[in-house]
Design an enzyme around this catalytic site. Structure first.
Site, short mmCIF file in Angstrom:
data_model
loop_
_atom_site.label_atom_id
_atom_site.label_comp_id
_atom_site.label_asym_id
_atom_site.label_seq_id
_atom_site.Cartn_x
_atom_site.Cartn_y
_atom_site.Cartn_z
N LYS A 74 4.04 -4.83 -2.66
CA LYS A 74 2.68 -4.39 -2.95
C LYS A 74 1.71 -5.50 -2.52
CE LYS A 74 4.24 -0.79 -5.37
NZ LYS A 74 4.15 0.60 -4.83
N SER A 79 4.08 3.80 -0.11
CA SER A 79 3.09 3.27 -1.06
C SER A 79 2.17 2.22 -0.45
CB SER A 79 3.80 2.68 -2.29
OG SER A 79 4.50 1.51 -1.95
#
Length: 251
Positions: free
Chosen positions: A97, A36
């Protein structure tokens, strides 16, 4: 015999205590299990997360055991563009993230572009991201590709620059999650996105829809600053799969 056992147990106790304090107060090891955050972070990257960058919460201790910390102590605000490890507000799984939105920000997503407080975040197309189309990491999954050429997986790559001049590469930014959505970040919370935009379950999906939503300050664990080493195989112990170009690579 009894004295030797006692000395060994005492040594083990102090070693474990030092290890726990090091992990709680200074640096926590973290392994990247998914794609991701490509290309910034690859499946198999191993790093130590800076635990004192934002202060300490109950999640700073192993298994979130520091329940005696009411919110956050010795707190320092994160900066837009930081790559952050945090705890999912519902599942309590560890995520990593990039921090895009600060408390109070109004974020609009349209056709892969971000607007923060009515300021467009510029993107510049650069060379494609190319990697081998091989099984990756512990799960053995194949990377998602925009296209494949033989044994190579290709994705479109863009350089994105935030209002505070932090620049980084993002991949394939034309997912439906990007179209016509507007978010207002609540006070005391943060908005995160993965750099691999079409392969990231992040703040674009609200928690009541099974996603991440915005993340409270107390759930931030620390800042990822540098990859220590990286293994393309299923285990870090497969030294023959280590990527030599990623030793001590800055994030």
């Amino acid at each position: 015999m009894g004295k030797a056992v006692y000395e060994n147990l005492r040594t083990l106790f102090w070693a474990l205590l030092i290890a726990v304090l090091f992990r709680t107060l200074l640096f926590q090891p973290f392994y990247i299990p998914s794609g991701s955050m490509k290309e910034t972070l690859l499946v198999g990257d191993f790093m130590f997360v800076n635990k004192f960058a934002y202060g300490y919460s109950r999640h700073s201790c192993p298994f979130s055991m520091c329940s005696f910390i009411p919110d956050r102590i010795l707190a320092s605000e994160p900066e837009r563009g930081d790559v952050v490890v945090f705890i999912h507000p519902v599942t309590e799984a560890s995520y990593i993230k990039r921090l895009i939105g600060l408390p109070g920000d109004r974020i609009r997503l349209q056709d892969g572009r971000i607007t923060i407080n009515d300021v467009d975040v510029p993107q510049i197309a650069v060379d494609d991201f190319v990697e081998p189309y091989l099984r990756q990491g512990r799960t053995g999954g194949f990377p998602r590709c925009a296209e494949r050429t033989g044994d190579e997986c290709i994705k479109r790559r863009y350089m994105e620059t935030l209002p505070n001049d932090v620049s980084y590469a993002v991949l394939d930014i034309h997912d439906d999650l990007d179209n016509g959505r507007v978010f207002t970040v609540p006070a005391g919370e943060y908005f995160f996105m993965g750099d691999n935009r079409d392969n990231s379950l992040d703040s674009r999906v609200r928690r009541n829809q099974g996603g991440l939503g915005t993340v409270p300050f107390a759930n931030l664990v620390g800042r990822a600053d540098r990859v220590i080493f990286s293994a393309a195989g299923k285990s870090l112990f497969y030294v023959w799969t280590w990527r030599p170009d990623r030793f001590f690579k800055a994030i």
